[in-house]
Design a protein around this motif. Structure first.
Motif, PDB file in Angstrom:
ATOM      1  N   TYR A 167      20.980  78.418  24.504  1.00 26.90           N
ATOM      2  CA  TYR A 167      20.535  79.561  23.697  1.00 26.90           C
ATOM      3  C   TYR A 167      19.240  80.142  24.261  1.00 26.90           C
ATOM      4  O   TYR A 167      19.136  81.348  24.506  1.00 26.90           O
ATOM      5  CB  TYR A 167      20.337  79.131  22.246  1.00 26.90           C
ATOM      6  N   SER A 219      16.845  79.599  16.859  1.00 19.16           N
ATOM      7  CA  SER A 219      17.753  79.936  15.764  1.00 19.16           C
ATOM      8  C   SER A 219      17.571  78.950  14.627  1.00 19.16           C
ATOM      9  O   SER A 219      17.177  77.795  14.831  1.00 19.16           O
ATOM     10  CB  SER A 219      19.215  79.932  16.236  1.00 19.16           C
ATOM     11  N   GLY A 244      18.997  84.964  15.550  1.00 17.84           N
ATOM     12  CA  GLY A 244      19.290  83.581  15.202  1.00 17.84           C
ATOM     13  C   GLY A 244      18.513  83.057  14.005  1.00 17.84           C
ATOM     14  O   GLY A 244      18.776  81.952  13.542  1.00 17.84           O
TER      15      GLY A 244
END
Length: 382
Positions: A167, A219, A244
């Motif tokens: 991510y 997130s 997120g």
């Protein structure tokens, strides 16, 4: 007479086998526990609101928890496709988990609709990813919105901190590309894990670089840690987060330290603030009303809406696939894949989906807005 009995038994078995497949089996792996639970719980809750019948076929949902762990997510999808014989897989919640699941989806030739953001889940559409779709907006899509806001507000240099996983890396790559093209310099590049309890060292390095703004690529509730640390250390400038963090658990954990935070988000987050002619408003409000009826006012998050949109996709694609084959067969899975890829102008809670052979996300500019946290609530930035 014995021949007739044998024939009737054979026909009965054939009918029973057909009846066993007279339902659509949807396999789901979701991060309902672990560091990503604040994202996964609303997704799991949303599954309960998904249609129980599509195209005249009963829908059975098989839900497994991967505890925010990539290895568990891979084990889950293997079980779903090999033991449960599902027709399609939904999930998982996070990018690392979803990326880990791609090989199994491709090997088993089972369509997969991910609920995670990384563009690498669906790009490029190669022999493996031709079986994979996703509902969250791409990092690149949202990066453009952030950079546009920065350039409009005289931000010339930025300090970056992101998760030390797919991510964070995906966001850094996408943000760096867009930012540098627009003349914005990244003056610090730090990482932290979802389970860290301190990021003081990273934050001090970021502040020492004297940026115009801070950008946190995380997130769920773990993304609150850098921001709270920045406030503790006296940072009073602009802070940007990613989509997120667009859930109420983040607001609760971050509290007053997140006042003024800017982030891109799907329109569902501020659906009631959108003009009535916005093409996403009606479909977003449908989801909000359904979720709040089950879980209370103000309980909606954008993550549950990602799960909802996968259900919207299935409602559009399954009737088309049923024209070619029945659930429980390889032919149906292939037909469902083709139908998902052929969707046009399907309105969900986050945007309008139009897929194609080289686009397994299918969202455009209608799928994003800029919002700001004001007095503990999400406010549309006009």
């Amino acid at each position: 007479m014995k021949l007739k009995k044998t024939l009737f038994v054979a026909l009965g078995l054939a009918f029973a086998a057909g009846a066993a497949h007279a339902q659509l089996k949807v396999g789901i792996t979701v991060s309902a526990t672990g560091p990503a639970a604040s994202l996964g719980i609303p997704e799991r809750n949303t599954v309960e609101l998904m249609p129980k019948e599509i195209g005249g076929q009963k829908v059975t949902y098989i839900v497994l928890d991967d505890a925010s762990d990539t290895t568990s997510a891979v084990k889950n999808i293997r079980k779903l496709v090999s033991e449960d014989k599902v027709d399609v897989v939904l999930g998982s919640t996070t990018s690392p988990n979803s990326l880990g699941m791609i090989d199994v989806a491709a090997e088993s030739q089972t369509p997969m609709i991910a609920w995670a953001a990384s563009s690498r889940i669906v790009e490029p559409v190669d022999e493996k990813r031709r079986w994979v779709f996703k509902t969250p907006q791409n990092d690149s899509h949202m990066s453009t919105a952030i950079v546009s806001h920065m350039t409009s507000n005289n931000v010339k240099n930025v300090a970056f901190i992101g998760f030390a996983d797919a991510y964070g890396e995906g966001w850094y790559e996408q943000f760096k590309s867009v930012a540098e093209a627009r003349g914005i310099k990244i003056v610090a590049n730090e990482r932290f894990t979802r389970t860290d309890t301190s990021v003081t060292g990273q934050v001090l390095k970021m502040m020492a670089a004297k940026p115009d703004a801070m950008f946190i690529a995380g997130s769920g509730t773990p993304a609150a840690l850098p921001q709270k640390t920045l406030k503790e250390r006296g940072w009073s400038g602009k802070v940007y987060q990613t989509h997120g963090v667009a859930n109420n658990d983040f607001l609760r954990v971050c509290g007053a330290d997140c006042e003024g935070t800017l982030l891109p988000a799907g329109p569902v987050l501020v659906a009631d603030q959108l003009p009535d002619d916005n093409p996403v408003k009606a479909s977003a409000m449908t989801y909000i009303k359904a979720y709040e009826a089950a879980h209370g006012k103000g309980s909606v998050s954008t993550f549950g809406a990602h799960a909802w949109d996968s259900g919207v996709m299935l409602q559009a694609a399954v009737p088309e696939a049923l024209k070619k084959a029945q659930p429980g067969t390889a032919e149906f899975r292939a037909a469902l894949r083709d139908a998902l890829e052929g969707m046009k102008e399907v309105a969900g809670a986050h945007g309008v989906f139009t897929m194609g052979p080289n686009d397994h996300l299918g969202l455009d500019q209608r799928a994003r807005v800029m919002v700001q946290i004001q007095k503990g609530a999400w406010k549309l930035v006009q």
